[in-house]
Design an enzyme around this catalytic site. Structure first.
Site, PDB file in Angstrom:
ATOM      1  N   ARG A   1       1.224  -0.881   0.051  1.00  0.00           N
ATOM      2  CA  ARG A   1      -0.302   0.335   0.392  1.00  0.00           C
ATOM      3  C   ARG A   1       0.970   1.247   0.115  1.00  0.00           C
ATOM      4  O   ARG A   1       2.233   1.206   0.198  1.00  0.00           O
ATOM      5  CB  ARG A   1      -0.703   0.196   1.151  1.00  0.00           C
ATOM      6  CG  ARG A   1      -0.510  -0.746   2.440  1.00  0.00           C
ATOM      7  CD  ARG A   1       0.797  -0.238   3.523  1.00  0.00           C
ATOM      8  NE  ARG A   1      -0.077   1.518   3.230  1.00  0.00           N
ATOM      9  CZ  ARG A   1       1.571   2.064   3.765  1.00  0.00           C
ATOM     10  NH1 ARG A   1       2.462   1.564   3.953  1.00  0.00           N
ATOM     11  NH2 ARG A   1       0.972   3.758   3.878  1.00  0.00           N
ATOM     12  N   GLY A   2       0.331   2.142  -0.196  1.00  0.00           N
ATOM     13  CA  GLY A   2       1.243   3.747  -0.167  1.00  0.00           C
ATOM     14  C   GLY A   2       1.250   3.901  -1.681  1.00  0.00           C
ATOM     15  O   GLY A   2       1.503   3.257  -2.408  1.00  0.00           O
ATOM     16  N   ALA A   3       0.886   4.866  -2.149  1.00  0.00           N
ATOM     17  CA  ALA A   3       0.283   5.526  -3.506  1.00  0.00           C
ATOM     18  C   ALA A   3       1.943   4.934  -4.572  1.00  0.00           C
ATOM     19  O   ALA A   3       2.082   4.391  -4.990  1.00  0.00           O
ATOM     20  CB  ALA A   3      -0.364   7.071  -3.736  1.00  0.00           C
TER      21      ALA A   3
ATOM     22  N   GLN B   1      -2.423   1.810  10.280  1.00  0.00           N
ATOM     23  CA  GLN B   1      -0.742   2.395   9.018  1.00  0.00           C
ATOM     24  C   GLN B   1      -0.483   2.915  10.550  1.00  0.00           C
ATOM     25  O   GLN B   1       0.913   2.428  10.091  1.00  0.00           O
ATOM     26  CB  GLN B   1      -1.556   2.978   8.542  1.00  0.00           C
ATOM     27  CG  GLN B   1      -2.077   2.487   7.011  1.00  0.00           C
ATOM     28  CD  GLN B   1      -3.768   2.319   6.930  1.00  0.00           C
ATOM     29  OE1 GLN B   1      -3.804   2.869   8.196  1.00  0.00           O
ATOM     30  NE2 GLN B   1      -4.250   2.908   6.499  1.00  0.00           N
TER      31      GLN B   1
ATOM     32  N   ASP C   1      -3.237  12.015  -0.677  1.00  0.00           N
ATOM     33  CA  ASP C   1      -3.388  11.198  -1.226  1.00  0.00           C
ATOM     34  C   ASP C   1      -3.724  11.825  -3.266  1.00  0.00           C
ATOM     35  O   ASP C   1      -2.940  11.442  -4.316  1.00  0.00           O
ATOM     36  CB  ASP C   1      -4.449  10.744  -1.219  1.00  0.00           C
ATOM     37  CG  ASP C   1      -4.832   9.186  -0.321  1.00  0.00           C
ATOM     38  OD1 ASP C   1      -4.263   9.402   0.947  1.00  0.00           O
ATOM     39  OD2 ASP C   1      -5.306   8.217  -0.425  1.00  0.00           O
TER      40      ASP C   1
ATOM     41  N   ASN D   1      -5.693  13.498   2.385  1.00  0.00           N
ATOM     42  CA  ASN D   1      -5.201  12.156   3.349  1.00  0.00           C
ATOM     43  C   ASN D   1      -5.968  11.492   4.032  1.00  0.00           C
ATOM     44  O   ASN D   1      -6.986  11.972   3.618  1.00  0.00           O
ATOM     45  CB  ASN D   1      -4.272  13.164   3.985  1.00  0.00           C
ATOM     46  CG  ASN D   1      -2.836  12.170   4.531  1.00  0.00           C
ATOM     47  OD1 ASN D   1      -2.388  10.713   3.717  1.00  0.00           O
ATOM     48  ND2 ASN D   1      -2.913  12.262   5.460  1.00  0.00           N
TER      49      ASN D   1
END
Lengths: 278, 278
Positions: A52-54, A198, A239, A249
């Site tokens: 995960r994490g853009a 997270q 985001d 975000n």
């Protein structure tokens, strides 16, 4: 950054044209790695939040598209299937379209190798960009350090915008790592970040692996800390950031931004200060 | 309020000079009752959070002191021991001192029965006071209802200031129960309330038992809801309220108050509107 004292990236490209990633679903309890050998593996890893994490999702998607071409899959339909795995991560569409643009006019025989090359470029650029975010942010943290050289800089962060969300360094956390590596005393208040935790599971783990002092707090705690002058600066990821500086975000960021505003605590989003135009 | 459809108080006084309380540690998963027969049981119940909520703690403490006198214990030392079980709950010291004042000049033979009487009075007064908070708050909720009679009033609450925290009705939730019973459509956004989850475990349970529509949200969600106009009013309890109207309440209340202020959402603390003097 470091895992068990050894400097690593969050994606390792293997000699057999596969990649290995950390399985982030098992952190912080188990350090397990996950091999991605086909585009379907990449799609699953994104959908199931193995990664995960853009920025990381973008790179994994790009490698997934390269694997599809290597296996003789049809470009357009695989592109669409990978795009659907995480509609909210803007980097995924960006990275997939970049690979698509790079190969779509090439003869089929050359597409796979160019796609791999593009995926590698995306990964390397991410590391370079994040390192530069870190260098820029380091200059800001130095100004806090000069004001109070005896005391650690108290930094509050929400969710995980660290190196686990990227190829290395992270975005919001990059300046913190750079400051720590430069010997500037820092202490990070880590919001646990409900509903998926997270902050508690990922940010605390990666800060601990690198040796950065930190304290896990509930999402309710930040307002009280700011009211008491126990936070010097807030730093979070995003985001999306609009041209006028608005940011989206993880849920809860807004409450911290309101508290920071009420107590004149500077609030930075991926290295940019909120309330200022760029 | 109702448990399994039957109207009940949170303390039941038994014929054998004991009391029965709900064991709140097991909610919402198990409905179990806990019998308190000696002052040590009362002390344990407060310390171990079998009971919580300042008014309920106060009443349990008062009954505990009555049990001590019934068993021939020394008044002053038992008073001190009970005071130490929960130093932060102002009602505990208030209730214990009230029992102490009522009996300390009496002959030993009369102390126990007067202490029981005082404890019963404290319990009955709590029900009456909370019912009045409810009636007053109902008038406020009616004004919201008149503005939008077709839509439920959207109410956000934090932690548990419901009937489980008191003898009946609750403080912050009393107006909501009164409105619901009067047929006014309401919907409650329940903050889960980290770190102990009183919202998720207790507020949701008691609202469900009484049939009040509600939705559990993470503590991070309220700011977003207020930003989007999805909250008409915030209502929370208080550990303490100062003479000038400042209030102390469970961690996280402050972040919601800042968000309410930013979006002009009225914020009420136990029936009193924040930002107004009384």
């Amino acid at each position: 950054m470091k895992i068990n004292g050894i400097w690593q990236h969050s994606i390792v490209v293997n000699a057999d044209s596969t990649i290995t990633v950390l399985d982030q679903r098992n952190l912080p309890h188990q350090l397990t790695f996950h091999r991605i050998a086909r585009w379907q593996d990449a799609a699953m890893a994104i959908k199931e939040m193995v990664v995960r994490g853009a920025p990381l999702i973008g790179a994994v998607g790009a490698y997934g598209l390269a694997m599809a071409l290597q296996d003789g899959e049809e470009l357009e339909s695989t592109l669409q299937a990978l795009l659907r795995t995480r509609p909210t991560a803007v980097n995924l569409a960006w990275a997939l379209n970049r690979v698509h643009q790079a190969v779509r006019h090439l003869p089929a025989a050359q597409q796979a190798s160019h796609a791999w090359h593009t995926a590698n470029t995306i990964a390397q650029e991410d590391i370079a960009i994040n390192s530069m975010i870190g260098d820029n942010g380091l200059e800001i943290l130095k100004t806090f350090h000069m004001k109070q050289p005896e005391k650690p800089i108290q930094i509050l962060t929400h969710c995980n915008a660290g190196w686990l969300a990227t190829l290395d360094w992270g975005t919001a956390l990059a300046p913190i790592y750079k400051a720590f590596d430069a010997g500037i005393p820092v202490h990070v208040w880590v919001d646990e970040t409900r509903p998926r935790l997270q902050g508690a599971n990922l940010t605390c783990w990666e800060l601990a692996q690198h040796g950065v002092p930190h304290t896990l707090i509930t999402d309710n705690t930040g307002g009280h800390l700011m009211q008491r002058g126990m936070v010097d600066i807030c730093v979070v990821g995003a985001d999306r950031v609009t041209r006028n500086g608005d940011a989206c975000n993880k849920i809860g960021t807004y409450l911290k931004a309101l508290a920071a505003n009420a107590h004149n605590v500077p609030f930075y989003i991926d290295g940019k200060r909120a309330g200022y135009s760029y």
